[in-house]
Design a protein around this motif. Sequence first.
Motif, PDB file in Angstrom:
ATOM      1  N   GLU A 113      -0.648  -5.860   1.825  1.00  0.00           N
ATOM      2  CA  GLU A 113      -2.015  -5.428   2.117  1.00  0.00           C
ATOM      3  C   GLU A 113      -2.971  -6.610   1.961  1.00  0.00           C
ATOM      4  O   GLU A 113      -2.795  -7.447   1.075  1.00  0.00           O
ATOM      5  CB  GLU A 113      -2.435  -4.307   1.162  1.00  0.00           C
ATOM      6  N   PRO A 114      -4.006  -6.720   2.803  1.00  0.00           N
ATOM      7  CA  PRO A 114      -4.928  -7.864   2.756  1.00  0.00           C
ATOM      8  C   PRO A 114      -5.941  -7.761   1.615  1.00  0.00           C
ATOM      9  O   PRO A 114      -7.151  -7.666   1.833  1.00  0.00           O
ATOM     10  CB  PRO A 114      -5.605  -7.803   4.125  1.00  0.00           C
ATOM     11  N   VAL A 115      -5.432  -7.767   0.391  1.00  0.00           N
ATOM     12  CA  VAL A 115      -6.298  -7.652  -0.788  1.00  0.00           C
ATOM     13  C   VAL A 115      -5.987  -8.804  -1.737  1.00  0.00           C
ATOM     14  O   VAL A 115      -4.872  -9.339  -1.742  1.00  0.00           O
ATOM     15  CB  VAL A 115      -6.092  -6.310  -1.517  1.00  0.00           C
ATOM     16  N   PRO A 116      -6.953  -9.211  -2.560  1.00  0.00           N
ATOM     17  CA  PRO A 116      -6.678 -10.260  -3.550  1.00  0.00           C
ATOM     18  C   PRO A 116      -5.725  -9.761  -4.624  1.00  0.00           C
ATOM     19  O   PRO A 116      -5.621  -8.550  -4.875  1.00  0.00           O
ATOM     20  CB  PRO A 116      -8.062 -10.568  -4.127  1.00  0.00           C
ATOM     21  N   ALA A 117      -5.034 -10.694  -5.263  1.00  0.00           N
ATOM     22  CA  ALA A 117      -4.099 -10.341  -6.330  1.00  0.00           C
ATOM     23  C   ALA A 117      -4.779  -9.513  -7.413  1.00  0.00           C
ATOM     24  O   ALA A 117      -4.161  -8.639  -8.028  1.00  0.00           O
ATOM     25  CB  ALA A 117      -3.501 -11.607  -6.936  1.00  0.00           C
ATOM     26  N   THR A 118      -6.054  -9.752  -7.640  1.00  0.00           N
ATOM     27  CA  THR A 118      -6.829  -9.020  -8.645  1.00  0.00           C
ATOM     28  C   THR A 118      -6.781  -7.520  -8.411  1.00  0.00           C
ATOM     29  O   THR A 118      -6.855  -6.728  -9.359  1.00  0.00           O
ATOM     30  CB  THR A 118      -8.301  -9.476  -8.599  1.00  0.00           C
ATOM     31  N   PHE A 119      -6.681  -7.089  -7.140  1.00  0.00           N
ATOM     32  CA  PHE A 119      -6.688  -5.667  -6.791  1.00  0.00           C
ATOM     33  C   PHE A 119      -5.288  -5.136  -6.492  1.00  0.00           C
ATOM     34  O   PHE A 119      -5.148  -3.992  -6.071  1.00  0.00           O
ATOM     35  CB  PHE A 119      -7.556  -5.429  -5.552  1.00  0.00           C
ATOM     36  N   SER A 120      -4.267  -5.962  -6.688  1.00  0.00           N
ATOM     37  CA  SER A 120      -2.922  -5.594  -6.252  1.00  0.00           C
ATOM     38  C   SER A 120      -2.049  -5.099  -7.410  1.00  0.00           C
ATOM     39  O   SER A 120      -1.666  -5.868  -8.296  1.00  0.00           O
ATOM     40  CB  SER A 120      -2.231  -6.793  -5.587  1.00  0.00           C
ATOM     41  N   LYS A 121      -1.699  -3.816  -7.370  1.00  0.00           N
ATOM     42  CA  LYS A 121      -0.792  -3.266  -8.376  1.00  0.00           C
ATOM     43  C   LYS A 121       0.597  -3.868  -8.224  1.00  0.00           C
ATOM     44  O   LYS A 121       1.312  -4.062  -9.218  1.00  0.00           O
ATOM     45  CB  LYS A 121      -0.727  -1.745  -8.254  1.00  0.00           C
ATOM     46  N   ARG A 122       0.977  -4.206  -6.996  1.00  0.00           N
ATOM     47  CA  ARG A 122       2.282  -4.834  -6.771  1.00  0.00           C
ATOM     48  C   ARG A 122       2.384  -6.152  -7.531  1.00  0.00           C
ATOM     49  O   ARG A 122       3.407  -6.470  -8.139  1.00  0.00           O
ATOM     50  CB  ARG A 122       2.506  -5.085  -5.271  1.00  0.00           C
ATOM     51  N   ILE A 123       1.301  -6.944  -7.482  1.00  0.00           N
ATOM     52  CA  ILE A 123       1.326  -8.268  -8.108  1.00  0.00           C
ATOM     53  C   ILE A 123       1.130  -8.173  -9.618  1.00  0.00           C
ATOM     54  O   ILE A 123       1.877  -8.782 -10.391  1.00  0.00           O
ATOM     55  CB  ILE A 123       0.254  -9.181  -7.467  1.00  0.00           C
TER      56      ILE A 123
END
Length: 493
Positions: free
Chosen positions: A235-245
Amino acid sequence: MPRLDGSRIETDNDYFNHTASLVEAGVGGFILFGGNIPGTPYAIRRLQERAKIPLLITSDIERGLGQQIEGGTRFPNQWAVAEAIDLGNSDDITLLHEMLNIVRTECISAGIHAVLSPVVDVNSNSDNPIICTRSFGEDPKRVSLFVKEYVKGLQKVSAFTDHWPLTTGHFLLSCAKHFPGHGDTAVDSHTSLPVISADKKRLEMVELPPFKAAIEAGVKMIMVGHLCVPALEPEPVPATFSKRIVTDILRGEMGFRGVVVTDALDMGALKTLCDEGEAGVRALAAGCDILLHPTEPLKMIEAVVKAVEYGRLPFERVEDAFNRVMSIKNQWSVVSGQWPEIGIQQSKYIAYEIAGKAIKIRKEKGLSSSENVVCLVIDDDGDGSVATPFLNAMKERFPDLKTASSPSEIAEGETIVVPVFSKVSAWKGSSGLSKNSLGKAKSAIQRGGRSVLISFGSPYILNSFNVDVMINAFDPADFMQRAVVERLAVVPD
């Protein structure tokens, strides 16, 4: 954790009262910028007395307490340290840990609980405008080794353990940043959202190993960068918003059990995506525990509360973050203050010793006192006053030194010395030298005879020149400038 202006908190009563109102409203701590000894630590103590729950005080201490607080000791940046220290040499390792012990003890004395360092990004892009000399360099293995030493030295914790061997109230947290790696980009996340285009194999070989090294060394905090990483998050989101990351990779796959902090939430990388309150909600939902540097912390608190009330953010996620932060807050006393131990002469000597070892001369030939030497300062960010320590030291060694403000003042046959200053700083958005500064430096070199070029910043700047003597100095600190002059004067003709 909003910003705390250390230069105002002691003298501006209105500012102190406003900050105290944030404490009473429930902020968990502050990120400290600026100040002095002993005024700022005393003011921090007064804030702690107003807090029902102890405040977590953090600061960007990548180059010693003196980077932020006047009176503290300033040390070389990470790249310079990596050049100075041979990790295969026991004397060098002792010197490194003497430095880290000073950083740790000075920060504790000043009332700081967590340093937002080390920078563990591998600077694999020479056009990187924000990491560069803040990194330990380009080699992931070398970076990983220094990361381990920094974490162990700053925290004084044993590898692979969660136990603090020090007495309560006398430890420092280290924070590895910027996960999953900010080194391979030419974009500053302070201004816009960088995209890390590397595939997962490359990330696992270059970007991720230093973070694994930090976790193995027992790091208690990791900062997530505002970085779009398609190989880890489609998804085109920053790592800050990524539950995957944050949750699946950092906590799940890599086994990190400490506190996750966001990078500053007022940065340009997020501004086009959502407002700060929404950014805080998304970061918490992804698995972050601390929301750093909001400009309007009360609105962010309100946004989080509403997100829980409306069912967008599980209360259990907020409770999990709270418990994780409290697990470290419960381990210290807020009383501190050994001011005489801060900024002492022995600490400054260690900084100077590391500076001297860090300097790299590409072509070995120094300056003779019999030469006609002219110096032209290239300051890409200011009026040239940054070079005052260098010029003063040069005049002591070369009494007949001439200074020039433009290439036209340089006579044929004169030895031209060009110290170059170009900051690696937030919001600047560019790397290296501007076209004007580059042209001025090249014109000066062409007019003179023998030429000496010194970069007090990015080592990549030297690649644009062909001169007789090239010097990498990595850092514009006063002690680094003096060390370069000493080195110039002792290298034989």
